[in-house]
Enzyme design. Structure first.
Site, PDB file in Angstrom:
ATOM      1  N   TYR A 177       5.223   5.302  15.086  1.00 31.61           N
ATOM      2  CA  TYR A 177       3.909   4.650  15.098  1.00 31.61           C
ATOM      3  C   TYR A 177       2.854   5.598  15.677  1.00 31.61           C
ATOM      4  O   TYR A 177       1.795   5.809  15.079  1.00 31.61           O
ATOM      5  CB  TYR A 177       3.996   3.355  15.907  1.00 31.61           C
ATOM      6  CG  TYR A 177       2.732   2.524  15.878  1.00 31.61           C
ATOM      7  CD1 TYR A 177       2.302   1.921  14.704  1.00 31.61           C
ATOM      8  CD2 TYR A 177       1.963   2.336  17.036  1.00 31.61           C
ATOM      9  CE1 TYR A 177       1.135   1.153  14.664  1.00 31.61           C
ATOM     10  CE2 TYR A 177       0.813   1.576  17.016  1.00 31.61           C
ATOM     11  CZ  TYR A 177       0.398   0.980  15.837  1.00 31.61           C
ATOM     12  OH  TYR A 177      -0.746   0.227  15.801  1.00 31.61           O
ATOM     13  N   ALA A 178       3.169   6.200  16.849  1.00 36.54           N
ATOM     14  CA  ALA A 178       2.217   7.145  17.460  1.00 36.54           C
ATOM     15  C   ALA A 178       1.966   8.315  16.514  1.00 36.54           C
ATOM     16  O   ALA A 178       0.827   8.770  16.361  1.00 36.54           O
ATOM     17  CB  ALA A 178       2.765   7.645  18.798  1.00 36.54           C
TER      18      ALA A 178
ATOM     19  N   ASN B 239      -6.486  -1.163   6.755  1.00 32.17           N
ATOM     20  CA  ASN B 239      -6.061  -1.848   7.978  1.00 32.17           C
ATOM     21  C   ASN B 239      -4.560  -2.124   7.992  1.00 32.17           C
ATOM     22  O   ASN B 239      -3.977  -2.297   9.066  1.00 32.17           O
ATOM     23  CB  ASN B 239      -6.854  -3.156   8.085  1.00 32.17           C
ATOM     24  CG  ASN B 239      -6.259  -4.117   9.092  1.00 32.17           C
ATOM     25  OD1 ASN B 239      -6.444  -3.947  10.302  1.00 32.17           O
ATOM     26  ND2 ASN B 239      -5.496  -5.107   8.618  1.00 32.17           N
TER      27      ASN B 239
ATOM     28  N   LYS C 140      -0.099   7.158  13.246  1.00 28.95           N
ATOM     29  CA  LYS C 140      -1.507   6.879  13.553  1.00 28.95           C
ATOM     30  C   LYS C 140      -2.258   8.169  13.886  1.00 28.95           C
ATOM     31  O   LYS C 140      -3.429   8.325  13.509  1.00 28.95           O
ATOM     32  CB  LYS C 140      -1.616   5.874  14.701  1.00 28.95           C
ATOM     33  CG  LYS C 140      -1.149   4.451  14.343  1.00 28.95           C
ATOM     34  CD  LYS C 140      -1.954   3.825  13.218  1.00 28.95           C
ATOM     35  CE  LYS C 140      -1.782   2.307  13.167  1.00 28.95           C
ATOM     36  NZ  LYS C 140      -2.424   1.709  11.987  1.00 28.95           N
TER      37      LYS C 140
ATOM     38  N   VAL D 214       0.816  -1.220   0.000  1.00 22.69           N
ATOM     39  CA  VAL D 214       0.000   0.000   0.000  1.00 22.69           C
ATOM     40  C   VAL D 214       0.851   1.273   0.000  1.00 22.69           C
ATOM     41  O   VAL D 214       0.352   2.359  -0.280  1.00 22.69           O
ATOM     42  CB  VAL D 214      -1.008   0.041   1.189  1.00 22.69           C
ATOM     43  CG1 VAL D 214      -2.019  -1.093   1.077  1.00 22.69           C
ATOM     44  CG2 VAL D 214      -0.282   0.011   2.536  1.00 22.69           C
TER      45      VAL D 214
ATOM     46  N   SER E   3      -5.094   3.459  16.070  1.00 28.54           N
ATOM     47  CA  SER E   3      -4.633   2.787  17.299  1.00 28.54           C
ATOM     48  C   SER E   3      -4.849   3.745  18.461  1.00 28.54           C
ATOM     49  O   SER E   3      -4.859   4.973  18.263  1.00 28.54           O
ATOM     50  CB  SER E   3      -3.132   2.491  17.174  1.00 28.54           C
ATOM     51  OG  SER E   3      -2.612   2.085  18.426  1.00 28.54           O
TER      52      SER E   3
HETATM   53  N1  NAD Z   1      -2.954  -5.785  17.467  1.00 30.95           N
HETATM   54  C1  NAD Z   1      -3.036  -4.677  18.173  1.00 30.95           C
HETATM   55  O1  NAD Z   1      -2.901  -4.683  19.392  1.00 30.95           O
HETATM   56  C2  NAD Z   1      -3.332  -3.367  17.480  1.00 30.95           C
HETATM   57  C3  NAD Z   1      -3.678  -2.279  18.297  1.00 30.95           C
HETATM   58  C4  NAD Z   1      -3.943  -1.058  17.698  1.00 30.95           C
HETATM   59  C5  NAD Z   1      -3.900  -0.936  16.318  1.00 30.95           C
HETATM   60  N2  NAD Z   1      -3.556  -2.005  15.542  1.00 30.95           N
HETATM   61  C6  NAD Z   1      -3.536  -1.782  14.095  1.00 30.95           C
HETATM   62  O2  NAD Z   1      -4.419  -2.690  13.476  1.00 30.95           O
HETATM   63  C7  NAD Z   1      -3.948  -3.037  12.180  1.00 30.95           C
HETATM   64  C8  NAD Z   1      -3.832  -4.552  12.058  1.00 30.95           C
HETATM   65  O3  NAD Z   1      -3.024  -5.016  13.101  1.00 30.95           O
HETATM   66  P1  NAD Z   1      -2.778  -6.561  13.393  1.00 30.95           P
HETATM   67  O4  NAD Z   1      -2.485  -6.656  14.829  1.00 30.95           O
HETATM   68  O5  NAD Z   1      -3.866  -7.360  12.802  1.00 30.95           O
HETATM   69  O6  NAD Z   1      -1.410  -6.748  12.597  1.00 30.95           O
HETATM   70  P2  NAD Z   1      -0.853  -7.988  11.731  1.00 30.95           P
HETATM   71  O7  NAD Z   1       0.634  -7.786  11.728  1.00 30.95           O
HETATM   72  O8  NAD Z   1      -1.395  -9.270  12.206  1.00 30.95           O
HETATM   73  O9  NAD Z   1      -1.421  -7.685  10.305  1.00 30.95           O
HETATM   74  C9  NAD Z   1      -0.996  -6.588   9.544  1.00 30.95           C
HETATM   75  C10 NAD Z   1      -1.002  -7.008   8.087  1.00 30.95           C
HETATM   76  O10 NAD Z   1      -0.579  -5.869   7.294  1.00 30.95           O
HETATM   77  C11 NAD Z   1       0.257  -6.361   6.278  1.00 30.95           C
HETATM   78  N3  NAD Z   1       1.105  -5.289   5.766  1.00 30.95           N
HETATM   79  C12 NAD Z   1       2.185  -4.733   6.359  1.00 30.95           C
HETATM   80  N4  NAD Z   1       2.744  -3.819   5.554  1.00 30.95           N
HETATM   81  C13 NAD Z   1       2.000  -3.786   4.413  1.00 30.95           C
HETATM   82  C14 NAD Z   1       2.061  -3.031   3.211  1.00 30.95           C
HETATM   83  N5  NAD Z   1       3.027  -2.126   3.000  1.00 30.95           N
HETATM   84  N6  NAD Z   1       1.121  -3.237   2.260  1.00 30.95           N
HETATM   85  C15 NAD Z   1       0.138  -4.177   2.454  1.00 30.95           C
HETATM   86  N7  NAD Z   1       0.037  -4.928   3.573  1.00 30.95           N
HETATM   87  C16 NAD Z   1       0.948  -4.727   4.542  1.00 30.95           C
HETATM   88  C17 NAD Z   1       1.054  -7.484   6.938  1.00 30.95           C
HETATM   89  O11 NAD Z   1       1.633  -8.348   5.974  1.00 30.95           O
HETATM   90  C18 NAD Z   1      -0.024  -8.135   7.792  1.00 30.95           C
HETATM   91  O12 NAD Z   1      -0.681  -9.174   7.090  1.00 30.95           O
HETATM   92  C19 NAD Z   1      -2.631  -2.298  12.000  1.00 30.95           C
HETATM   93  O13 NAD Z   1      -2.860  -1.103  11.298  1.00 30.95           O
HETATM   94  C20 NAD Z   1      -2.200  -2.023  13.430  1.00 30.95           C
HETATM   95  O14 NAD Z   1      -1.355  -0.903  13.507  1.00 30.95           O
HETATM   96  C21 NAD Z   1      -3.281  -3.222  16.095  1.00 30.95           C
END
Ligand code: NAD
Length: 252
Positions: free
Chosen positions: A157-158, A88, A161, A62, A143
């Site tokens: 990251y902070a 996402n 987001k 992306v 987040s």
């Molecule tokens: N898990 C948590 O505690 C949490 C908390 C707050 C926010 N988030 C946010 O939620 C979202 C999903 O998190 P998650 O925990 O499911 O993470 P995850 O790592 O399980 O999944 C993230 C996915 O994004 C894909 N990805 C990474 N870079 C990419 C790129 N350049 N182009 C396309 N795909 C790409 C990865 O391959 C992965 O499949 C993220 O944006 C994360 O920042 C997660």
């Protein structure tokens, strides 16, 4: 509230794993044709298998603007519409919290590329189709770190987001005249991948207990908790809601 997406074309980024996979499955189970996008080809295949025969996978970074334009144009040509985009894809790209002096330009930029530029490029790529239809839903996943501070102390990251939340508000105003809503879900900590498992372990028993006690509902969230809020924002029930950010974190 019975939410269905029959006949709708839905794009989910970061769909190879974690929240993205659960969100893709939630749309597919409600009748949508899901286009799952990710850089992880093996994970994508599994998501497509779980979503059923209508789903398609696209290997897509992306952060690559030209690639987002190309893939979204292909999807619109094949489907005739793009109804929902869920931005996402994101995360910390394997990084851990370190002092400011140790952060390289690349460390900083990599996190911005996926969490902020990626959301912008994807919105840019779907906006013409949504404008032509005079309807659309964009849901960005930020987040708690974008509203407060990052638990892991990762500056980029902070910042990325928080920027993505600003982008949500700005695009809501720009795209509103075409009946396109733009909203944001801010998840709390969920053990959804190896990075969050490592973060959980690193907290130790005391840290885990403190985290739990700070949550009103006294439990950690699940990917389904995040997907439910996305379903609502993407549905007809949220037709007069735009530019909003909702924390899905068990209450703080
Ligand atoms: N898990 C948590 O505690 C949490 C908390 C707050 C926010 N988030 C946010 O939620 C979202 C999903 O998190 P998650 O925990 O499911 O993470 P995850 O790592 O399980 O999944 C993230 C996915 O994004 C894909 N990805 C990474 N870079 C990419 C790129 N350049 N182009 C396309 N795909 C790409 C990865 O391959 C992965 O499949 C993220 O944006 C994360 O920042 C997660």
């Amino acid at each position: 509230m019975n939410i269905t997406f029959d006949g709708k074309t839905v794009i989910v980024t970061g769909a190879a794993h974690g929240f993205g996979r659960t969100i893709a499955e939630a749309f597919a189970s409600r009748g949508a044709t899901v286009h799952a996008c990710d850089i992880n080809e093996a994970g994508l295949s599994e998501t497509v298998r779980l979503c059923g025969s209508k789903a398609r996978g696209h290997v897509l970074d992306v952060g690559n603007r030209a690639a987002t334009q190309m893939v979204m144009a292909e999807i619109e040509a094949a489907s005739g519409s793009i109804d929902v985009l869920v931005n996402n894809a994101g995360g910390v790209r394997g990084q851990v919290g370190r002092p400011i002096e140790e952060i390289s330009e690349e460390d900083w930029q990599t996190i911005f590329d996926v969490n902020l530029s990626g959301a912008f490029f994807m919105a840019q790529a779907v906006a013409p189709a949504m404008k032509r239809q005079k309807s659309g839903r964009i849901v960005n996943i930020s987040s708690g770190a974008g509203l407060g501070i990052s638990l892991t102390g990762i500056q980029a990251y902070a910042s990325a987001k928080a920027g993505q939340i600003g982008l949500t508000r700005q695009l809501a105003h720009e795209l509103g005249p075409w009946n396109i809503t733009v909203n944001n879900v801010a998840p709390g900590f969920v053990r959804s991948n190896p990075t969050t498992e490592r973060q959980w372990e690193a907290m130790g028993k005391d840290g885990q207990e403190r985290l739990m006690q700070n949550i009103a509902l006294k439990r950690l969230g699940k990917p389904d908790d995040i997907a439910s809020m996305v379903m609502f924002f993407a549905s007809d029930y949220a037709g007069w809601i735009s530019g909003q950010v909702i924390s899905v974190d068990g209450g703080k």
